[in-house]
Scaffold this motif. Structure first.
Motif, mmCIF file in Angstrom:
data_model
loop_
_atom_site.group_PDB
_atom_site.id
_atom_site.type_symbol
_atom_site.label_atom_id
_atom_site.label_comp_id
_atom_site.label_asym_id
_atom_site.label_seq_id
_atom_site.Cartn_x
_atom_site.Cartn_y
_atom_site.Cartn_z
ATOM 1 N N UNK A 186 0.824 -1.208 0.000
ATOM 2 C CA UNK A 186 0.000 0.000 0.000
ATOM 3 C C UNK A 186 0.861 1.263 0.000
ATOM 4 N N UNK A 187 2.127 1.090 -0.226
ATOM 5 C CA UNK A 187 3.028 2.240 -0.202
ATOM 6 C C UNK A 187 2.629 3.269 -1.258
ATOM 7 N N UNK A 188 2.296 4.481 -0.790
ATOM 8 C CA UNK A 188 1.922 5.548 -1.701
ATOM 9 C C UNK A 188 0.584 5.368 -2.380
ATOM 10 N N UNK A 189 -0.238 4.457 -1.881
ATOM 11 C CA UNK A 189 -1.522 4.166 -2.522
ATOM 12 C C UNK A 189 -2.673 4.394 -1.547
ATOM 13 N N UNK A 190 -3.854 4.573 -2.103
ATOM 14 C CA UNK A 190 -5.075 4.596 -1.309
ATOM 15 C C UNK A 190 -5.374 3.155 -0.904
#
Length: 832
Positions: A567-571
């Motif tokens: 989920x790095x940098x993601x919604x």
């Protein structure tokens, strides 16, 4: 098909039973294992050995082996004590009964001989001369579970017992080690004289113990605890292996006759690649001891005819095996029935194992009424009844289903059902306008037959105002991240994970790590007020975490039953949405297939539909899996799946039973008689009496099925169990009849007022219909059938005679009474 059902025959010898090759082949295919055909009296029988491969590690490694024969008709028989064991020439193992022990490192082939047949089992041994180190988590914790020490009724209760507390079923091994070794020093453990440790003395019953004797001196549990104490009660190193999976073998069993037995073996697989026989450490349970009980050592014993699911619990895992018990020597002939599609093939395969003959097809009248109520929540009109009954095409039932699926009422039925799951209702956080827009959004998606995976993905991955993008109300109806996780798992996967919030789930695989890992997907939802005070704006805040209440560590987003998510940098919601409604998540399609099935059969393959867990197994696992697979193949086309179910022979069976299926309530061998849900029943009362209802936000004459807001209700709907939509639980819809319902129909305002205002009988009399013709019309209108001669005769006797004064008024009054009686009958209230 002539409608006649074969009766159960008198018992006969095994040799007299017919061979059902298809059932045997299916059974063998499902059970796996090493298989060899048995020659001799039963040439088509199969000899099986479990497990098929054995990997022993260290001098303490061991593996129990079970053997059985599968008869041509699917009956299984344990032959473990009748086989010959032929060890490898390399002498790497030795046999102690049916248990394999290591002697030396190497690999070889253990041959298991039964009659003229030999099944090879591959064996490998590593570190045969090395003593495996004792482990608190891998050795001692399983003892607490097996002995019942950390059960909810003992030290695993919220406050513990007698001053000692263990985590329920071992969800906190580090805390258990601390409490056992550090609390009340020198009392619970005595490293100088281990046998005098309080944990040993109480377990033996040598000193007063509320739980009584839990093990005996010299048995495996006692020896494990003593070895741990004698080694100084060591704490595990951080890198100790963890249990990755558990298996029970064999997984499907058919026992014939009371007293028939089958031993199982349970094997754990660890993160370091090791395997271990944990049959002596597993906790065994049966969900139906009347049919099949299981001993503490894993020996299943058959009792009464029926079906049971036996479970083995070890570490954080629970696995199960399906056991079917049939009477000994029963003669059984399955009729030559058509199979309309895969539904019938899989339902029939299970019925054959149970020796159950399904009921015949229902009549056209019954099918017409059943399909109308189930698919669109209405009754057929007189014109629709006449047209269907006069049709002669062989596929007229399929055509009827297709016609009903194309009507807007079909969409309205399922918008109502999904509105319950999504808790669409106004409250302090969701304005009436927001609830209405949310409902309309759902209706628009279903009316355009948008694939279900797209609807769910759009629902979970949504931003914006609750007016402009109504799907965002999903995050307004419930705001707490943990509750959102619970609701999402229950609605879209059928799983109740709430138990894992405070401890590992006692009856399923879910741990606290699973719970908080799933809740972490909802930790970064932002909300703010819009210009309109009734509207809120939902967005991704980019910050926020969920913390495990036991480990006190921040939970990393983790798919249920899957891996940690990137989920790095993601919604996070976008990542979850993409996974949840996709083939990568096997639970999504199966769950929706089960929800659809339950609507048309009155009972889910897993029932309740939102309580999927190991200890609540599906009645027909193959059918459930296939429904999920078909749903995916259809690209989540909801109507296609409904059509498969409604055009199957299983859906078209009669409610009348025969000798073999009269006690069957879970295998779909006959139609279930189902009380209609509140909204449908109220709509049908209005439909047959031609008296319109008025609900908030809807025009006069709209159906109760169309009510958008869960807060909009009335006395009738509450009495008959309409869902309040306060929770996602399927239990909110009450379908059981009760006294209040009967009294309301008999004496309440609903039926009474509708009959007073109904123009039906007056119109028919005005059309110069005879009393008999009117009675026939009322029966078709209410029951979807014509009255029997006996019913006509009884009603005629109550009608006024030719010489009666004021005959017209008396006739009208008598016909009103007939109408009242029909509306208050069980046949009207129930779908069959």
């Amino acid at each position: 098909m002539n409608g006649e059902v074969p009766k159960t025959q008198t018992p006969s010898a095994r040799a007299g039973r017919p061979c059902h090759g298809m059932v045997a082949a299916l059974t063998v295919a499902l059970l796996g294992g090493c298989v060899a055909p048995v020659m001799g009296d039963e040439p088509a029988a199969k000899f099986e050995v479990f497990p098929t491969e054995i990997h022993l590690n260290t001098a303490r490694g061991e593996q129990s082996v079970v053997c059985r024969v599968v008869q041509p008709d699917g009956v299984t028989r344990d032959v473990t004590n009748e086989v010959q064991w032929i060890a490898p020439d390399s002498q790497i193992i030795k046999m102690d009964g049916n248990v394999v022990h290591p002697l030396a490192d190497g690999a070889g082939e253990l041959k298991v001989k039964y009659g003229d047949q030999v099944v090879p089992v591959q064996v490998s041994v590593k570190e045969a001369k090395t003593d495996r180190p004792i482990s608190f988590k891998l050795d001692v914790m399983p003892v607490f579970m097996r002995a019942g020490c950390n059960a909810g009724s003992c030290h695993g209760s919220a406050r513990g017992k007698d001053g000692f507390h263990l985590s329920l079923f071992g969800y906190d091994p580090d805390g258990d080690y601390e409490r056992l070794t550090r609390e009340i020093s020198t009392r619970r453990i005595n490293l100088a004289i281990p046998e005098e440790s309080l944990m040993i003395q109480k377990g033996l019953g040598a000193v007063p113990h509320t739980g009584g004797t839990r093990f005996k001196q010299g048995d495996a549990l006692y020896e494990t605890l003593m070895r741990w104490l004698q080694n100084g009660a060591p704490e595990d190193p951080p890198a100790v292996a963890r249990t990755d999976s558990l298996e029970i073998l064999p997984r499907q069993i058919v026992l014939e006759g009371e007293g028939a037995r089958q031993q199982v073996t349970v094997r754990a697989h660890y993160s370091d690649g090791a395997e271990r026989d944990v049959t002596h450490l597993a906790l065994f349970l049966s969900n139906n001891e009347n049919s099949a009980a299981i001993s503490p050592d894993g020996l299943i014993t058959a009792s009464k005819r029926g079906e049971a699911f036996v479970m083995a619990r070890f570490a954080t895992f629970t696995v199960g095996s399906q056991v079917i018990v049939i009477p000994r020597g029963i003669k059984y002939d399955f009729p030559d029935l058509p199979e309309y599609n895969y539904v019938d093939q899989l339902v029939d395969a299970k019925l054959k194992k149970l020796r159950i003959v399904p009921s015949p097809l229902c009549s056209d009248e019954v099918f017409l009424r059943r399909a109308f109520i189930d698919i669109i929540g209405q009754l057929p009109s007189r014109e629709e009844y006449d047209r269907f009954m006069s049709a002669t095409d062989a596929d007229k039932r399929q055509k009827l289903v297709d016609d009903l699926l194309g009507r807007k009422e079909f969409v309205e039925m399922w918008v109502m059902k999904f509105a319950e799951l999504l808790k669409i209702r106004s409250n302090n956080d969701v304005s009436y306008k927001s609830a209405l827009l949310y409902y309309n959004w759902l209706e628009d998606k279903l009316s355009h037959n948008v694939p279900m995976d797209q609807i769910v993905q759009e629902l979970l991955d949504c931003d914006g105002g609750t007016f402009k993008n109504p799907a965002t109300n999903y995050y307004e109806v419930e705001r707490d991240p943990e509750k959102l996780a619970e609701d999402t798992a229950q609605v879209f996967m059928g799983m109740q994970i709430k138990c894992a919030q405070c401890h590992n789930h006692p009856f399923d695989r879910w741990t606290m790590g699973d719970y908080y890992g799933f809740a972490a997907f909802f930790a970064q939802i932002g909300r703010k007020q819009a210009e309109d005070p009734r509207e809120r704006i939902v967005f991704n805040s980019g910050g926020g975490e969920v913390t495990n209440t036991v480990s006190h560590k921040v939970a990393r987003p983790k798919f249920l039953g899957g891996d940690e998510a990137d989920v790095s940098g993601k919604d996070r919601r976008q990542v979850l949405a993409k996974w949840l409604a996709s083939p990568s998540n096997p639970y999504f399609a199966r769950n929706l297939g089960n929800v659809v099935w339950a609507h048309f059969f009155g009972k889910g393959i897993v029932d309740p539909v939102d309580d999927v867990r190991i200890s609540n197994p599906p009645a027909n696992p193959e059918l459930l899996d296939t429904l999920g697979q078909k749903f995916q193949e259809y690209h989540y086309d909801f109507k296609h799946l409904v059509r498969d179910i409604c055009t199957s022979r299983a859906y078209q069976t009669a409610a009348e039973t025969n000798e073999t299926n009269e006690a069957d309530g879970r295998n779909f061998s006959h139609s279930m008689i189902r009380r209609m849900r509140a909204e449908v029943l109220l709509d049908l009362l209005g439909e047959v009496t031609e008296v319109k209802e008025k609900f908030r936000g809807l025009p006069l004459g709209a159906r109760a099925v169309e009510i958008a807001d869960g807060n909009t209700t009335d006395y009738f709907l509450r009495t008959f169990g309409r869902a309040s939509r306060e929770t996602v639980c399927s239990c909110e819809v009450k379908m059981d009849p009760n006294l209040s319902q009967a009294l309301h129909l008999l004496n309440g305002n609903t039926v009474h007022h509708k009959l007073e205002q109904s123009p039906v009988i007056a119109t028919l009399l005005k059309e110069k219909k005879s009393p008999d013709e009117i009675v026939e019309d009322l029966y078709i209108r209410c029951f979807g059938r014509k009255p029997t001669p006996q019913e006509v005769s009884a009603i005629d006797a109550a009608l006024p005679k030719e010489d009666d004064k004021d005959k017209a008024a008396e006739t009208k009054k008598a016909l009103d009474d007939v109408f009242w009686a029909l509306l208050n009958s069980e046949e009207f209230m129930f779908n069959h």
